[in-house]
Design an enzyme around this catalytic site. Sequence first.
Site, short mmCIF file in Angstrom:
data_model
loop_
_atom_site.label_atom_id
_atom_site.label_comp_id
_atom_site.label_asym_id
_atom_site.label_seq_id
_atom_site.Cartn_x
_atom_site.Cartn_y
_atom_site.Cartn_z
CG HIS A 26 -20.24 -67.37 -10.30
ND1 HIS A 26 -20.93 -68.05 -11.28
CD2 HIS A 26 -21.02 -66.32 -9.95
CE1 HIS A 26 -22.08 -67.44 -11.50
NE2 HIS A 26 -22.15 -66.38 -10.71
CG HIS A 55 -30.96 -63.17 12.77
ND1 HIS A 55 -30.71 -63.16 14.12
CD2 HIS A 55 -29.94 -62.49 12.20
CE1 HIS A 55 -29.60 -62.49 14.35
NE2 HIS A 55 -29.12 -62.08 13.21
N GLY A 89 -27.33 -57.09 12.02
CA GLY A 89 -26.29 -56.53 11.16
C GLY A 89 -25.35 -57.59 10.61
#
Length: 151
Positions: free
Chosen positions: A20, A98, A122
Amino acid sequence: MKKGMLLNRELNEVIASMGHLDYLIVCDAGFPIPNDVKRIDLALKKDVPDLETVLSLIADDFVAEKIYVAQEVETNNAPLFQKVQRIFPGVEIGTMEHQTILSEMARKAKAIVRTGAFDPWGNIILQSGVHVPQWFDKPGIIVPDYYKDKL
């Protein structure tokens, strides 16, 4: 023999080892993967395999609690953003700088899966979650409010 569609041994092992809140990054061909992070390199040539194919296969075996993309994705690469939404319906998608994905988050990832994608921004961070119906299926267990919509 394995029943699911995902056949890559290394990727199956990583997914099985996720806990988790662990991070798995599925990235484009140009992502700077740190040397000390597990690399699963699937790239063969430009756009083979592409992000959509790899993310779709992972989605079949992986519980994503939250997904992060670069801030630029929603406006500058809307087709990719829409693919992520379609592949992971109902999963919250957050954004971050980013540069943070390329540096800090890359070092925090349990593994990074490199695709052949030539896809601007991406680089998709999948935060591992729990399969709520399986974890909260015993009598007497109270489901926290933040998980109730996942039942």
